[in-house]
Write a protein that holds these residues in place. Structure first.
Motif: not given
Length: 325
Positions: A264-265, A268, A272, A282, A284, A287-289, A292
């Motif tokens: 997931i990271e 993201s 992005q 953007r 987020f 990023s990485p999440l 955020h």
């Protein structure tokens, strides 16, 4: 007896790291091996500048020593153990060079992306060539929770390269908050220890639980506020080790679930970049999440504990799909 071996192994890995830390951390500080914080990151991270880095050396040392001692005593030192150490220490060395350039040579970005990719691919190819001689080698990949598999044949070398490069970079991206990677990696290694033991691959199980113990020992000093960072020395090695364990146990696709936080990271970051380059916007705040959530007001500890919890749920799901489904 089997449970006792795993317990003794995780305790040993934990204690070696914990006992090394009070000596090694001041040593890193005296050498002025402090972390440089990039200006574009969250402003709250600037206070972390100068925190000793390259602490991943302790994780690798504890994990390797524990694995070799425990496999020699309770099972056998197999080609699989040497493969695991080859990738883990190889990626660790690559990360060390990256850290060294950043810290000592004062080049904040370390190795170039091409240099790092070249090193990762070389290690992956060496691993593949040796892995082919193992009795556990198979070019097939199994869909989790099913008996459906795909035979990649000679193209499996591409899978090896993609998995090792991809997951080592994924853990590297995740290593952005105090204790975030340490906790999630310990959970993932613990899950694979259970799965490897379930397959009677005791050497791989011992390695996995030894790494879990080593990372947990590191977490004692890496939890917020961190007294030491693992650096690329640790983060690249942990991702490479997890990918290697997954391939040796033929659970490559299950790694996508168990290491879901890392996936997931990484996604993201990819989303992005794609969004900004195609629309100028953007998705987020950053990023990485994990960054955020920091920028929307979550405390660093809240982000880390939440990600640990999600990682634990992914690990349980992975074990369920493989063992009980």
């Amino acid at each position: 007896m089997l449970v006792q071996v795993l317990l003794f192994t995780i305790v040993m890995g934990f204690l070696i790291t914990v006992l090394l830390s009070p000596v090694f951390i001041p040593f890193l500080r005296r050498l002025k091996f402090g972390q440089s914080i990039r200006d574009e990151g969250p402003k709250s991270h600037q206070k972390k500048s100068g925190t000793p880095t390259m602490g991943g050396i302790m994780i690798l040392l504890a994990g390797a020593v524990t694995s070799l001692i425990m496999t020699a005593k309770f099972t056998e030192t197999s080609v699989e153990i040497y493969l695991l150490l080859l990738v883990t220490l190889g990626f660790g060395l690559l990360g060390f060079l990256d850290d060294f350039i950043k810290v000592v040579m004062k080049r904040n970005l370390g190795l170039t992306s091409k240099q790092k990719l070249f090193g990762q691919i070389i290690i992956a190819i060496i691993f593949y060539l040796i892995f082919r001689t193992s009795e556990h080698f198979s070019p097939e990949m199994i869909i989790p929770g099913t008996h459906v598999s795909f035979d990649f044949g000679w193209l499996y070398v591409a899978v090896v390269i993609f998995w090792l490069v991809g997951f080592s970079n994924a853990t590297n991206l995740t290593d952005g908050l105090d204790g975030l990677l340490s906790g999630t990696a310990a959970i993932a290694f613990g899950a694979f220890a259970v799965l490897a033991w379930n397959q009677s691959q005791y050497d791989v199980a011992i390695f996995s639980i030894a790494m879990a113990g080593a990372v947990l020992g590191f977490l004692v000093f890496n939890a917020h506020p961190a007294k030491v960072f693992m650096g690329d020395t640790g983060s690249l090695a942990l991702g490479g080790a997890l990918a290697t364990v997954a391939m040796l146990t033929k659970l490559e696709l299950l790694l996508v679930i168990i290491a879901g936080v890392f996936v997931i990271e990484t996604l993201s970051v990819i989303l992005q970049v794609i969004s900004f380059k195609t629309t100028g916007k953007r998705i987020f705040k950053m990023s990485p999440l994990h960054h955020h959530y920091e920028l929307v007001g979550w405390s660093e500890w809240r982000v880390v504990v939440t990600f640990w919890s999600v990682g634990f749920l992914f690990a349980v799901l992975g074990i369920y799909l493989e063992v009980w489904l």
